[in-house]
Enzyme design. Structure first.
Site, short mmCIF file in Angstrom:
data_model
loop_
_atom_site.label_atom_id
_atom_site.label_comp_id
_atom_site.label_asym_id
_atom_site.label_seq_id
_atom_site.Cartn_x
_atom_site.Cartn_y
_atom_site.Cartn_z
N HIS A 38 0.83 -1.21 0.00
CA HIS A 38 0.00 0.00 0.00
C HIS A 38 0.87 1.27 0.00
O HIS A 38 0.49 2.28 0.58
CB HIS A 38 -1.00 -0.01 1.17
CG HIS A 38 -2.10 -1.03 0.96
ND1 HIS A 38 -3.23 -0.76 0.23
CD2 HIS A 38 -2.20 -2.32 1.35
CE1 HIS A 38 -4.00 -1.86 0.20
NE2 HIS A 38 -3.38 -2.82 0.87
N THR A 39 1.99 1.15 -0.63
CA THR A 39 2.89 2.30 -0.78
C THR A 39 2.90 2.82 -2.22
O THR A 39 3.23 3.97 -2.45
CB THR A 39 4.33 1.91 -0.41
OG1 THR A 39 4.61 0.66 -1.05
CG2 THR A 39 4.52 1.77 1.08
N ASP A 40 2.53 1.96 -3.18
CA ASP A 40 2.73 2.35 -4.59
C ASP A 40 1.88 3.57 -4.97
O ASP A 40 2.36 4.49 -5.62
CB ASP A 40 2.51 1.18 -5.56
CG ASP A 40 1.12 0.56 -5.54
OD1 ASP A 40 0.34 0.82 -4.60
OD2 ASP A 40 0.81 -0.21 -6.47
N ASP A 63 1.88 -4.03 -9.40
CA ASP A 63 1.71 -5.35 -10.01
C ASP A 63 2.17 -5.37 -11.46
O ASP A 63 2.87 -6.28 -11.92
CB ASP A 63 0.23 -5.78 -9.96
CG ASP A 63 -0.37 -5.62 -8.57
OD1 ASP A 63 0.40 -5.51 -7.61
OD2 ASP A 63 -1.61 -5.59 -8.46
N SER A 115 -4.43 -10.41 -12.70
CA SER A 115 -4.90 -9.40 -13.66
C SER A 115 -3.73 -8.70 -14.33
O SER A 115 -3.76 -8.47 -15.53
CB SER A 115 -5.78 -8.33 -13.03
OG SER A 115 -6.29 -8.71 -11.84
N GLY A 169 -7.66 -13.90 -7.82
CA GLY A 169 -8.22 -13.35 -6.58
C GLY A 169 -7.43 -13.69 -5.34
O GLY A 169 -7.94 -13.63 -4.24
N GLY A 214 -4.23 -12.37 -4.76
CA GLY A 214 -3.21 -11.35 -4.48
C GLY A 214 -1.89 -11.62 -5.16
O GLY A 214 -0.87 -11.06 -4.75
C1 GLA Z 1 -2.92 -4.41 -5.06
C2 GLA Z 1 -2.77 -3.27 -6.07
C3 GLA Z 1 -1.35 -2.70 -6.04
C4 GLA Z 1 -0.92 -2.34 -4.63
C5 GLA Z 1 -1.21 -3.50 -3.66
C6 GLA Z 1 -0.96 -3.14 -2.23
O1 GLA Z 1 -2.11 -5.49 -5.44
O2 GLA Z 1 -3.07 -3.74 -7.36
O3 GLA Z 1 -1.27 -1.59 -6.90
O4 GLA Z 1 -1.52 -1.17 -4.20
O5 GLA Z 1 -2.55 -3.96 -3.78
O6 GLA Z 1 0.39 -2.91 -2.02
#
Ligand code: GLA
Length: 390
Positions: free
Chosen positions: A37-39, A176, A132, A126, A128
């Site tokens: 959750h930094t991107d 991602d 996608s 789904g 993580g």
């Molecule tokens: C998902 C989002 C990414 C990123 C992560 C958390 O994978 O697609 O862009 O924000 O959550 O780090």
């Protein structure tokens, strides 16, 4: 041995189009070692590509049409024109990713050509691991290869992210897609999500990266994800900063005492500020060959994602707790957006054999979901694949 995704894309192509494809491309999923959750806060991430990937076999066509088929039968020969007014398709999310990629390439001025495509992928959906992004990046690689256009990896990642933001409707960051497009074999990749500066960082031989799927699919992820994003943006704005990348812990404390942010926003922002520091420290630890330090940073990351950012769930916390109780585990955390999906653990190589069954049995005692485990190596990023038998 089951067929690889490349073999399966080729055989699907041959069966559907009654000819061999001209070539195949592939794009991997990813696991994020740290930097969660930094991107979307212009921060830092440290992912690696995994062996699970999406392959696309392709051949050009003489007309301006694109035909799609998927090895698992979920895409029964969809077809559209490159110049059509392309709209999302309610019944086929799969199709939307592909069409979204065509749209962003078209909007960026690329002169695409018609083609026949066959897809086959094995990135669990789904969970993580960026199924996608693998689909988007592989699609863009195939469309560019058909039209004989070369683009740099970061640019492909930007286009793939735009397809997901604008056409699929998920406000994801660039992690991602950039990992799928630009990671390299045997390396983790430190990414600066503001400048898109990328640094490859070798992984020590002495440790294995173990991914554990909790079996809990991410519920409500899009709305919760978008809410976290808004809280981060509100925090940065309240401090007059462009993004949380530019904010310090001291700044957050002052902003709270001046009533500029509430305590919940402060906690969310604290995770991001600390996580950026941890990610830089993790890359430095890897460069120094210090897997123990990396493991400690991963543990701290999970604690903040649970206590401050509030994106874990009982299943993720249970999987991490079991992993941490086992011999040889140097660190463990949730990976990806959270709310379900996978954990990533750093495990001493000689302990992995016992670690895997013990993790599964320990998790089975604590959860009604069925877990699964992948021991993975750092795979190559997206690119052309060698045709079977070539
Ligand atoms: C998902 C989002 C990414 C990123 C992560 C958390 O994978 O697609 O862009 O924000 O959550 O780090």
């Amino acid at each position: 041995m089951p067929p690889t995704v490349i073999e399966s894309a080729v055989s699907t192509f041959s069966a559907h189009y009654a000819q061999s494809p001209q070539a195949v491309v592939r794009a991997p999923g990813r696991v994020n070692l740290i930097g969660e959750h930094t991107d979307y806060n212009d921060g830092f991430c440290l992912p690696m590509a995994i062996e699970h990937s999406m392959a696309v076999a392709w051949s050009p066509r003489a007309d301006r049409r694109v035909e799609l088929v998927n090895a698992d039968g979920t895409l029964p020969g969809f077809e559209f024109g490159l110049d059509d007014d392309l709209q999302p398709h309610a019944d086929s999310p799969w199709y939307n990713y592909v069409v979204g990629c065509v749209k962003v390439l078209r909007a960026s001025g690329q002169d695409l050509r018609g083609c026949s495509l066959a897809f086959s992928g094995d990135v669990p959906m789904g969970s993580g691991l960026s199924s996608s992004a693998a689909l988007e990046v592989a699609t863009i690689h195939a469309l560019l290869a058909v039209a004989n256009i070369q683009l740099a990896g970061p640019e492909i990642a930007r286009l793939a992210q735009r397809a997901e933001n604008d056409f699929v409707g998920v406000q994801c960051g660039i992690l991602d897609q950039l990992a799928s497009a630009c990671c390299q074999q045997s390396q983790a990749m430190l990414m600066d999500c503001r400048s898109l500066d990328l640094q490859q960082v070798p992984l020590p031989e002495s440790v294995a990266v173990v991914i554990a799927d909790t079996g809990k699919r991410r519920g409500l992820v899009d709305s919760a994800y978008n809410l976290r994003r808004r809280q981060c943006e509100a925090g940065a704005a309240a401090l007059g900063a462009k993004a949380l990348r530019d904010v310090t812990m001291q700044g957050l404390m002052e902003a709270e005492s001046q009533g500029l942010i509430d305590s919940e926003t402060k906690r969310r922002c604290e995770h991001v500020v600390a996580e950026n520091g941890r990610t830089l420290a993790a890359a430095a630890a890897l460069r120094a060959g210090d897997a123990v330090a990396l493991g400690q940073l991963m543990d701290q990351s999970h604690a903040d994602l649970r206590d401050k950012f509030a994106v874990t769930c009982p299943e993720l916390d249970a999987m991490v707790a079991v992993a941490r109780s086992l011999p040889g585990c140097l660190g463990s955390r949730m990976t990806g957006a959270g709310f379900g999906g996978c954990t990533v653990s750093l495990v001493e190589r000689q302990a992995v054999e016992a670690f895997v069954p013990n993790l599964l049995s320990g998790y089975a005692q604590r959860s009604e979901h069925r877990g699964s485990v992948y021991v993975t190596t750092a795979a190559a990023g997206a690119g052309p694949a060698v045709l079977p038998g070539a």
